[in-house]
Design an enzyme around this catalytic site. Structure first.
Site, PDB file in Angstrom:
ATOM      1  N   CYS A 100      26.700  -8.605 -36.940  1.00  0.00           N
ATOM      2  CA  CYS A 100      27.475  -7.348 -37.634  1.00  0.00           C
ATOM      3  C   CYS A 100      28.795  -7.435 -37.239  1.00  0.00           C
ATOM      4  O   CYS A 100      29.163  -7.659 -36.401  1.00  0.00           O
ATOM      5  CB  CYS A 100      26.638  -6.319 -37.084  1.00  0.00           C
ATOM      6  SG  CYS A 100      27.321  -5.389 -35.721  1.00  0.00           S
ATOM      7  N   GLU A 101      29.298  -7.084 -38.599  1.00  0.00           N
ATOM      8  CA  GLU A 101      30.726  -7.200 -38.450  1.00  0.00           C
ATOM      9  C   GLU A 101      31.676  -5.736 -37.645  1.00  0.00           C
ATOM     10  O   GLU A 101      32.554  -5.789 -37.463  1.00  0.00           O
ATOM     11  CB  GLU A 101      31.548  -7.012 -39.933  1.00  0.00           C
ATOM     12  CG  GLU A 101      31.211  -5.788 -40.753  1.00  0.00           C
ATOM     13  CD  GLU A 101      31.859  -5.998 -41.830  1.00  0.00           C
ATOM     14  OE1 GLU A 101      31.904  -7.121 -42.582  1.00  0.00           O
ATOM     15  OE2 GLU A 101      32.308  -4.829 -42.601  1.00  0.00           O
ATOM     16  N   HIS A 102      30.850  -4.924 -37.253  1.00  0.00           N
ATOM     17  CA  HIS A 102      31.283  -3.728 -36.335  1.00  0.00           C
ATOM     18  C   HIS A 102      31.249  -4.096 -34.921  1.00  0.00           C
ATOM     19  O   HIS A 102      32.086  -3.518 -33.984  1.00  0.00           O
ATOM     20  CB  HIS A 102      30.504  -2.517 -36.718  1.00  0.00           C
ATOM     21  CG  HIS A 102      30.683  -2.153 -37.926  1.00  0.00           C
ATOM     22  ND1 HIS A 102      29.711  -1.264 -38.894  1.00  0.00           N
ATOM     23  CD2 HIS A 102      31.856  -2.078 -38.933  1.00  0.00           C
ATOM     24  CE1 HIS A 102      29.931  -1.117 -40.052  1.00  0.00           C
ATOM     25  NE2 HIS A 102      31.292  -1.482 -40.104  1.00  0.00           N
ATOM     26  N   HIS A 103      30.302  -4.912 -34.448  1.00  0.00           N
ATOM     27  CA  HIS A 103      30.255  -5.162 -33.103  1.00  0.00           C
ATOM     28  C   HIS A 103      30.002  -6.684 -32.744  1.00  0.00           C
ATOM     29  O   HIS A 103      29.979  -6.968 -31.514  1.00  0.00           O
ATOM     30  CB  HIS A 103      28.904  -4.325 -32.329  1.00  0.00           C
ATOM     31  CG  HIS A 103      28.957  -3.022 -32.879  1.00  0.00           C
ATOM     32  ND1 HIS A 103      28.320  -2.123 -33.874  1.00  0.00           N
ATOM     33  CD2 HIS A 103      29.457  -1.892 -32.093  1.00  0.00           C
ATOM     34  CE1 HIS A 103      28.367  -1.031 -33.862  1.00  0.00           C
ATOM     35  NE2 HIS A 103      29.282  -0.863 -33.026  1.00  0.00           N
ATOM     36  N   GLN A 141      24.645  -5.784 -43.717  1.00  0.00           N
ATOM     37  CA  GLN A 141      23.415  -6.059 -44.158  1.00  0.00           C
ATOM     38  C   GLN A 141      23.649  -5.877 -45.507  1.00  0.00           C
ATOM     39  O   GLN A 141      23.005  -6.899 -46.494  1.00  0.00           O
ATOM     40  CB  GLN A 141      22.232  -5.675 -43.634  1.00  0.00           C
ATOM     41  CG  GLN A 141      20.840  -6.272 -44.126  1.00  0.00           C
ATOM     42  CD  GLN A 141      19.926  -5.397 -43.225  1.00  0.00           C
ATOM     43  OE1 GLN A 141      19.703  -5.251 -42.019  1.00  0.00           O
ATOM     44  NE2 GLN A 141      18.704  -5.387 -44.196  1.00  0.00           N
ATOM     45  N   HIS A 179      19.156  -4.846 -35.960  1.00  0.00           N
ATOM     46  CA  HIS A 179      20.493  -5.090 -35.437  1.00  0.00           C
ATOM     47  C   HIS A 179      20.454  -4.744 -34.032  1.00  0.00           C
ATOM     48  O   HIS A 179      20.318  -3.650 -33.519  1.00  0.00           O
ATOM     49  CB  HIS A 179      21.414  -3.821 -36.394  1.00  0.00           C
ATOM     50  CG  HIS A 179      21.570  -4.212 -37.848  1.00  0.00           C
ATOM     51  ND1 HIS A 179      22.791  -4.214 -38.376  1.00  0.00           N
ATOM     52  CD2 HIS A 179      20.343  -4.414 -38.599  1.00  0.00           C
ATOM     53  CE1 HIS A 179      22.444  -4.644 -39.685  1.00  0.00           C
ATOM     54  NE2 HIS A 179      21.079  -4.486 -39.970  1.00  0.00           N
ATOM     55  N   CYS A 181      22.843  -4.221 -32.358  1.00  0.00           N
ATOM     56  CA  CYS A 181      24.005  -3.089 -31.922  1.00  0.00           C
ATOM     57  C   CYS A 181      23.227  -1.955 -32.054  1.00  0.00           C
ATOM     58  O   CYS A 181      23.743  -0.682 -31.346  1.00  0.00           O
ATOM     59  CB  CYS A 181      25.309  -3.247 -33.021  1.00  0.00           C
ATOM     60  SG  CYS A 181      24.673  -2.986 -34.752  1.00  0.00           S
TER      61      CYS A 181
HETATM   62 ZN   LIG Z   1      26.833  -3.495 -35.329  1.00  0.00          ZN
END
Ligand SMILES: [Zn+2]
Length: 227
Positions: A100-103, A141, A179, A181
């Site tokens: 995931c590009e956030h975490h 996603q 995910h 995260c």
């Molecule tokens: Zn994430």
């Protein structure tokens, strides 16, 4: 679940990589990992961690190998011509490993791809490679789902260097994934998986076609309403 995806064609920035930025050296990348180890509260010089920055950097090369590949070029030479087959082609349960590009933690799940060919088919193994090229990047996603779907008609068109347009009549992509995260941090919801879908052409417009596709992939629990 609704997907938040709009737009149709993959953009150039999706197909290539980071827009010409200088790539840090391996030593710089390893120094950054050292910093993160210290930030986490450990000693990067203790024995067990001595080789870790180097290993993490090598792992990143694997996790994010998709930035070095052009999915269209990958597929463009692999089409085969067929006039005999015009039924739906479905590849289901393609193993999906992304981040995931956030975490930058893993997204693990399955992708299902279906399309209705019109004269051209892409080799099945190449569709799995297409998933991999996009998955081995930092992703959302929803974006991953639509990048895969949008690339398939693009590839089948490019494969065709005569004037006749032989786009598939429809494409459907469904991704079910967990995910990490969500499961290991933050709201901690183990066992939750997210379902996203992207339907193009008759997969979008024709409920019968869509139902056939969803039945063939064993319709994910929460269902998908397409676009
Ligand atoms: Zn994430």
């Amino acid at each position: 679940m609704d997907t938040a995806v709009v737009g149709s064609r993959p953009t150039k920035s999706v197909l290539t990589n980071s827009g010409g930025r200088r790539r840090p050296s391996q030593a710089e990348a390893e120094a950054a990992v050292r910093t993160l180890i210290e930030w986490a509260g450990d000693d990067p010089d203790r024995e067990g961690l001595a080789g870790t920055p180097e290993r993490v950097v090598r792992a990143y090369e694997e996790f994010f190998a998709g930035y070095n590949e052009d999915p269209v070029a990958l597929l463009a030479t692999t089409f085969e011509e067929t006039t005999a087959y015009d039924e739906m082609i479905v590849l289901r349960d393609i193993r999906l490993e992304s981040h995931c590009e956030h975490h930058i933690v893993p997204i693990l799940g399955k992708a299902h791809i279906g399309y209705l060919p019109s004269g051209r088919v892409v080799g099945i193994s190449k569709l799995a490679r297409l998933v991999e090229v996009f998955a081995k990047r930092m992703q959302l996603q929803e974006a991953l789902t639509s990048q895969i779907a949008d690339t398939i008609p693009e590839v089948l068109k490019l494969a065709d260097n005569i004037q006749e347009l032989l786009e598939p009549r429809g494409v459907g992509v469904v991704i079910e994934a967990a995910h990490q995260c969500m499961t290991t941090r933050g709201i901690r919801k183990p066992g939750v998986s997210m379902v996203t879908s992207r339907m193009l052409g008759c997969f979008r417009d024709d409920p019968t076609t869509r139902r056939e596709f969803l039945a063939m992939i064993g319709s994910p629990r929460s269902g998908s309403n397409g676009a």
